[in-house]
Design an enzyme around this catalytic site. Structure first.
Site, mmCIF file in Angstrom:
data_model
loop_
_atom_site.group_PDB
_atom_site.id
_atom_site.type_symbol
_atom_site.label_atom_id
_atom_site.label_comp_id
_atom_site.label_asym_id
_atom_site.label_seq_id
_atom_site.Cartn_x
_atom_site.Cartn_y
_atom_site.Cartn_z
ATOM 1 N N HIS A 89 18.461 85.802 31.588
ATOM 2 C CA HIS A 89 19.038 86.456 30.437
ATOM 3 C C HIS A 89 17.948 86.862 29.557
ATOM 4 C CE1 HIS A 89 23.146 85.523 32.090
ATOM 5 N NE2 HIS A 89 22.912 84.404 31.960
HETATM 6 O O1 RIB Z 1 25.337 84.153 28.299
HETATM 7 C C1 RIB Z 1 23.910 83.977 28.312
HETATM 8 C C2 RIB Z 1 23.482 83.600 26.974
HETATM 9 O O2 RIB Z 1 23.983 82.523 26.372
HETATM 10 C C3 RIB Z 1 21.847 83.464 27.029
HETATM 11 O O3 RIB Z 1 21.348 83.832 25.908
HETATM 12 C C4 RIB Z 1 21.752 81.978 27.318
HETATM 13 O O4 RIB Z 1 20.575 81.372 26.651
HETATM 14 C C5 RIB Z 1 22.687 81.565 26.418
HETATM 15 O O5 RIB Z 1 22.271 81.605 24.925
#
Ligand code: RIB
Ligand code: CA
Length: 313
Positions: free
Chosen positions: A243
């Site tokens: 992500h």
């Molecule tokens: O949903 C994914 C996000 O939530 C990313 O930033 C992961 O590190 C968590 O913080």
């Protein structure tokens, strides 16, 4: 070329660590003014520790690490040890950090920096819940208009949610903070699950990172092996979605991404859908666009960039 000044607000998290490594591997383009820890994947004590571990792993113990919010604005703290492990950086064995966090609170650092630097020159990069940012905006309403933009990982629309059927984790943890930030008028670039679910840590991609052969690359591979297991099990995919580096990759190569200006509202009233990012992609609401919402990414181009920059550490 003038370096872009950035503040990274983050809740490491193995994917946050990958994003910070991408930033550290791009010193010609990015000047990291500070790293701000927020409670999210794990409690603040661990996100602060983890930031300092990443700095020392990358030989960047000169970087200033600030500690921010201990918990969301109004809601009980929700964490994600089921994904990231007890510490938030499970998967690799590393020594405890020796560098200390700054005495100044992250919120005061954000306010002071945006007031000091020339207007329109500092980019806020958020990789976790928006609690620090919303708190800073509430305490100093003038600063939202002084930032260049806010580039964030969070939300989801066509992909739905990941912590509930409707909500993505960063927004779900502090929906009130997200609501305030999306209403602040700051220019927002949003990297939702619709983009990050295309960024899978496939075996072939991870093998290229492993082939770098350096200690930072080896640790990143170990972190990814731990981090991806939950999503591989959940989605049955080859690798898990990486992500947070999407935020930094956008700063470096925006052409990797495409999306459109949309209105985005945050659900805060319904327990069923709290934290949902309601993206008016088809512009049916008549509400004013308040974010550039990304939907497509060149995934191979993203991993080529990440691999090339991590190799520089
Ligand atoms: O949903 C994914 C996000 O939530 C990313 O930033 C992961 O590190 C968590 O913080
Ligand atoms: Ca994160």
């Amino acid at each position: 070329m003038e370096r872009r000044k950035i503040i990274i607000d983050t809740d490491p998290g193995q994917d946050d660590a990958a994003a910070i490594m991408l930033a550290f591997g791009s010193p010609d383009e990015l000047e990291v003014l500070g790293l701000c820890a927020v409670a999210g994947n794990v409690p603040l004590s661990f996100t602060s520790r983890n930031l300092r571990i990443v700095c020392e792993l990358c030989g960047r113990s000169d970087t200033k690490v600030y500690e921010g919010a201990l918990k969301p604005l109004n809601r009980p703290q929700v964490t994600a040890e089921h994904v990231h492990g007890r510490t938030g950086l499970d998967g690799a064995e590393l020594p405890e950090p020796t560098m200390a966090a700054q005495a100044q609170n992250a919120i005061d650092f954000i306010i002071e920096t945006l007031r000091r630097e020339p207007a329109g020159t500092v980019t806020l990069c958020t990789l976790g819940p928006l609690t620090n940012i919303a708190t800073a905006f509430a305490r100093a309403p003038d600063i939202a208009g002084r930032a260049k933009e806010l580039v964030m990982m969070g939300g989801g629309f066509f992909e739905g949610g990941n912590i509930t059927p409707a909500a993505e984790f960063n927004i779900y943890v502090d929906p009130d903070a997200a609501k305030a930030v999306f209403a602040s008028g700051i220019p927002i670039v949003m990297m939702p699950l619709d983009v990050t679910h295309q960024l899978l840590t496939t075996k072939a991609r991870v093998a290229k990172i492993a082939a770098i052969g350096t200690r930072p690359a080896q640790v990143l591979v170990e972190w990814l092996a731990f981090f991806e297991r939950f999503d591989i099990e959940k989605y049955g995919s080859d690798g898990g979605p990486l992500h947070d580096p999407s935020v930094i990759a956008y700063l470096l190569k925006p052409e990797l991404f495409s999306g459109r200006d949309c209105n985005v509202e945050i659900e805060t009233g319904s327990e069923l859908t709290v934290g949902m990012t309601v993206v008016d992609w088809w512009r049916v609401s008549g509400r004013q666009p308040n974010a550039k919402v990304m939907r497509h990414v060149d995934a191979d181009g993203f991993f080529d960039l990440l691999t090339e920059r991590v190799a520089r550490l």
